[in-house]
Write a protein that holds these residues in place. Structure first.
Motif, PDB file in Angstrom:
ATOM      1  N   VAL A 280       0.848  -1.205   0.000  1.00  0.00           N
ATOM      2  CA  VAL A 280       0.000   0.000   0.000  1.00  0.00           C
ATOM      3  C   VAL A 280       0.880   1.250   0.000  1.00  0.00           C
ATOM      4  CG1 VAL A 280      -1.665   1.337   1.373  1.00  0.00           C
ATOM      5  CG2 VAL A 280      -1.979  -1.127   1.107  1.00  0.00           C
ATOM      6  N   TYR A 281       1.959   1.232   0.773  1.00  0.00           N
ATOM      7  CA  TYR A 281       2.858   2.389   0.832  1.00  0.00           C
ATOM      8  C   TYR A 281       3.427   2.703  -0.558  1.00  0.00           C
ATOM      9  CZ  TYR A 281       6.943   5.264   1.481  1.00  0.00           C
ATOM     10  OH  TYR A 281       7.863   6.279   1.344  1.00  0.00           O
ATOM     11  N   HIS A 282       3.952   1.676  -1.225  1.00  0.00           N
ATOM     12  CA  HIS A 282       4.576   1.938  -2.535  1.00  0.00           C
ATOM     13  C   HIS A 282       3.544   2.404  -3.557  1.00  0.00           C
ATOM     14  CE1 HIS A 282       8.512   0.826  -1.301  1.00  0.00           C
ATOM     15  NE2 HIS A 282       8.132  -0.367  -0.897  1.00  0.00           N
ATOM     16  N   ARG A 283       2.354   1.835  -3.486  1.00  0.00           N
ATOM     17  CA  ARG A 283       1.335   2.180  -4.483  1.00  0.00           C
ATOM     18  C   ARG A 283       0.693   3.546  -4.204  1.00  0.00           C
ATOM     19  NH1 ARG A 283      -2.625  -2.037  -3.923  1.00  0.00           N
ATOM     20  NH2 ARG A 283      -3.635  -0.611  -2.488  1.00  0.00           N
ATOM     21  N   GLU A 284       0.325   3.785  -2.944  1.00  0.00           N
ATOM     22  CA  GLU A 284      -0.501   4.961  -2.624  1.00  0.00           C
ATOM     23  C   GLU A 284       0.309   6.165  -2.125  1.00  0.00           C
ATOM     24  OE1 GLU A 284      -3.970   5.031  -2.712  1.00  0.00           O
ATOM     25  OE2 GLU A 284      -4.040   2.987  -3.481  1.00  0.00           O
ATOM     26  N   THR A 285       1.303   5.888  -1.292  1.00  0.00           N
ATOM     27  CA  THR A 285       1.954   6.989  -0.578  1.00  0.00           C
ATOM     28  C   THR A 285       3.209   7.488  -1.287  1.00  0.00           C
ATOM     29  OG1 THR A 285       1.133   5.947   1.455  1.00  0.00           O
ATOM     30  CG2 THR A 285       2.696   7.733   1.732  1.00  0.00           C
ATOM     31  N   GLU A 286       3.951   6.579  -1.923  1.00  0.00           N
ATOM     32  CA  GLU A 286       5.198   6.995  -2.564  1.00  0.00           C
ATOM     33  C   GLU A 286       5.011   8.108  -3.610  1.00  0.00           C
ATOM     34  OE1 GLU A 286       8.926   4.063  -2.376  1.00  0.00           O
ATOM     35  OE2 GLU A 286       7.604   3.740  -4.089  1.00  0.00           O
ATOM     36  N   PRO A 287       3.898   8.122  -4.366  1.00  0.00           N
ATOM     37  CA  PRO A 287       3.711   9.224  -5.321  1.00  0.00           C
ATOM     38  C   PRO A 287       3.758  10.615  -4.669  1.00  0.00           C
ATOM     39  CG  PRO A 287       2.137   7.474  -5.775  1.00  0.00           C
ATOM     40  CD  PRO A 287       2.826   7.094  -4.495  1.00  0.00           C
ATOM     41  N   LEU A 288       3.561  10.679  -3.347  1.00  0.00           N
ATOM     42  CA  LEU A 288       3.626  11.978  -2.662  1.00  0.00           C
ATOM     43  C   LEU A 288       5.038  12.558  -2.693  1.00  0.00           C
ATOM     44  CD1 LEU A 288       1.408  11.304   0.479  1.00  0.00           C
ATOM     45  CD2 LEU A 288       0.829  12.625  -1.549  1.00  0.00           C
ATOM     46  N   ILE A 289       6.034  11.679  -2.840  1.00  0.00           N
ATOM     47  CA  ILE A 289       7.423  12.167  -2.885  1.00  0.00           C
ATOM     48  C   ILE A 289       7.573  13.088  -4.103  1.00  0.00           C
ATOM     49  CG2 ILE A 289       9.848  11.477  -3.145  1.00  0.00           C
ATOM     50  CD1 ILE A 289       9.103   8.864  -1.643  1.00  0.00           C
ATOM     51  N   THR A 290       7.085  12.609  -5.255  1.00  0.00           N
ATOM     52  CA  THR A 290       7.136  13.427  -6.476  1.00  0.00           C
ATOM     53  C   THR A 290       6.257  14.662  -6.337  1.00  0.00           C
ATOM     54  OG1 THR A 290       7.397  11.389  -7.686  1.00  0.00           O
ATOM     55  CG2 THR A 290       6.881  13.326  -8.995  1.00  0.00           C
ATOM     56  N   PHE A 291       5.069  14.475  -5.747  1.00  0.00           N
ATOM     57  CA  PHE A 291       4.113  15.586  -5.569  1.00  0.00           C
ATOM     58  C   PHE A 291       4.779  16.750  -4.820  1.00  0.00           C
ATOM     59  CE2 PHE A 291       0.760  17.636  -3.002  1.00  0.00           C
ATOM     60  CZ  PHE A 291      -0.193  17.943  -3.957  1.00  0.00           C
ATOM     61  N   TYR A 292       5.419  16.434  -3.691  1.00  0.00           N
ATOM     62  CA  TYR A 292       6.022  17.514  -2.888  1.00  0.00           C
ATOM     63  C   TYR A 292       7.353  17.988  -3.487  1.00  0.00           C
ATOM     64  CZ  TYR A 292       2.290  17.111   0.492  1.00  0.00           C
ATOM     65  OH  TYR A 292       1.045  17.119   1.082  1.00  0.00           O
ATOM     66  N   ARG A 293       8.053  17.092  -4.205  1.00  0.00           N
ATOM     67  CA  ARG A 293       9.291  17.535  -4.867  1.00  0.00           C
ATOM     68  C   ARG A 293       8.953  18.603  -5.904  1.00  0.00           C
ATOM     69  NH1 ARG A 293      11.491  12.875  -6.966  1.00  0.00           N
ATOM     70  NH2 ARG A 293      12.752  12.474  -5.121  1.00  0.00           N
ATOM     71  N   GLU A 294       7.892  18.348  -6.676  1.00  0.00           N
ATOM     72  CA  GLU A 294       7.512  19.307  -7.730  1.00  0.00           C
ATOM     73  C   GLU A 294       7.063  20.648  -7.159  1.00  0.00           C
ATOM     74  OE1 GLU A 294       4.785  17.071 -10.148  1.00  0.00           O
ATOM     75  OE2 GLU A 294       6.428  16.102 -11.244  1.00  0.00           O
ATOM     76  N   LYS A 295       6.634  20.642  -5.900  1.00  0.00           N
ATOM     77  CA  LYS A 295       6.255  21.907  -5.257  1.00  0.00           C
ATOM     78  C   LYS A 295       7.456  22.582  -4.590  1.00  0.00           C
ATOM     79  CE  LYS A 295       1.460  20.812  -4.381  1.00  0.00           C
ATOM     80  NZ  LYS A 295       0.972  21.791  -5.360  1.00  0.00           N
ATOM     81  N   GLY A 296       8.612  21.926  -4.665  1.00  0.00           N
ATOM     82  CA  GLY A 296       9.819  22.496  -4.051  1.00  0.00           C
ATOM     83  C   GLY A 296       9.832  22.357  -2.534  1.00  0.00           C
ATOM     84  N   LEU A 297       8.993  21.446  -1.996  1.00  0.00           N
ATOM     85  CA  LEU A 297       8.878  21.320  -0.530  1.00  0.00           C
ATOM     86  C   LEU A 297       9.584  20.083   0.018  1.00  0.00           C
ATOM     87  CD1 LEU A 297       5.081  22.244  -0.072  1.00  0.00           C
ATOM     88  CD2 LEU A 297       7.071  23.675   0.429  1.00  0.00           C
ATOM     89  N   LEU A 298      10.093  19.201  -0.871  1.00  0.00           N
ATOM     90  CA  LEU A 298      10.622  17.918  -0.396  1.00  0.00           C
ATOM     91  C   LEU A 298      12.053  18.016   0.141  1.00  0.00           C
ATOM     92  CD1 LEU A 298       9.838  14.808  -0.312  1.00  0.00           C
ATOM     93  CD2 LEU A 298      11.509  14.606  -2.156  1.00  0.00           C
ATOM     94  N   LYS A 299      12.256  17.413   1.315  1.00  0.00           N
ATOM     95  CA  LYS A 299      13.601  17.204   1.871  1.00  0.00           C
ATOM     96  C   LYS A 299      13.692  15.713   2.153  1.00  0.00           C
ATOM     97  CE  LYS A 299      13.312  21.660   2.704  1.00  0.00           C
ATOM     98  NZ  LYS A 299      14.031  22.807   2.384  1.00  0.00           N
ATOM     99  N   SER A 300      14.938  15.229   2.288  1.00  0.00           N
ATOM    100  CA  SER A 300      15.091  13.807   2.548  1.00  0.00           C
ATOM    101  C   SER A 300      16.199  13.581   3.566  1.00  0.00           C
ATOM    102  CB  SER A 300      15.421  13.121   1.216  1.00  0.00           C
ATOM    103  OG  SER A 300      15.620  11.757   1.418  1.00  0.00           O
TER     104      SER A 300
END
Ligand code: AMP
Length: 210
Positions: A172-192
């Motif tokens: 479920v994590y890989h399918r549903e939640t992982e796309p949020l990484i790209t979502f927030y990266r594209e908004k310039g908000l992602l840190k890791s």
């Protein structure tokens, strides 16, 4: 009030890191969607009764159900507070609901841990049912085996922490939640941050990144 979102697989340490940072820093508030839901299940509220079956199978509860709980917490959080939001959003629809709430997201910090380490971490996880403190039998043991350091309650293994359900939760994590990484990266908000360097180091890196 502003919001820092914690991203990462189940068992990546989101709750441990957020709990530690909130207990050590005034002005940081840890909000865990999983704890809110487990609280509702324990109390037997209508939302809890609805959520229970989904949670036991490792599935996500309906978006509207968890979104309402988060809306309530956001509404009651005012002043100079940074909310460490752990477990919400869990999919793109929830990220959009959070945007529609007008909640000011400052950053989304990914705690990065490979799947190979996750299974072992969750197998050793122990939780305090009363104050929600988290432990690991090897990596973060309580002072007295099986007893919460903070409140003295007997520690438990979460129902959904059995190996079969963990596998489902990772899918479920890989399918549903992982796309949020790209979502927030594209908004310039992602840190890791690297989630494998020990709790204290992860917490320090997180605080710097957020
Ligand atoms: P957690 O404590 O974050 O691992 O969450 C435990 C369980 O609660 C998950 O496996 C889901 O069943 C449910 N859950 C927690 N947060 C959410 C969410 N944002 N959306 C849907 N289900 C959730």
């Amino acid at each position: 009030m502003n919001i820092v979102i914690l991203l990462g697989a189940p068992g990546s340490g989101k709750g441990t890191v957020a709990g530690k940072l909130a207990s050590e820093n005034d002005g940081l508030k840890h909000v865990s969607s999983g704890d809110l839901l487990r609280g509702a299940v324990a109390k037997g509220t209508a939302a809890g009764v609805e959520a229970k079956g989904y949670m036991e199978k490792g599935n996500l509860v309906p978006d509207a159900l968890i979104a309402q709980m988060i809306k309530d917490v956001v509404a009651e959080t005012t002043g100079d507070v940074t909310m460490l939001l752990d477990g919400f959003p869990r999919n793109l629809a929830q990220a959009k609901i959070l945007e529609e709430m007008g909640a000011p997201v400052k950053s989304a910090v990914l705690i990065d841990v490979p799947d190979s380490i996750i299974q072992d971490r969750i197998a050793g996880r122990r939780t305090c049912p009363k104050c929600k403190a988290g432990y690991h039998v090897r990596n973060l043991p309580p002072k007295v085996e099986g007893i919460c350091d903070v409140c003295g309650e007997k520690l438990v293994i979460r129902k959904d922490d059995n190996p079969e359900t963990v596998k489902d939760r990772l899918v479920v994590y890989h399918r549903e939640t992982e796309p949020l990484i790209t979502f927030y990266r594209e908004k310039g908000l992602l840190k890791s941050v690297d989630g494998t360097i020990g709790v204290d180091n992860v917490a320090a890196a997180f605080l710097k990144a957020m």
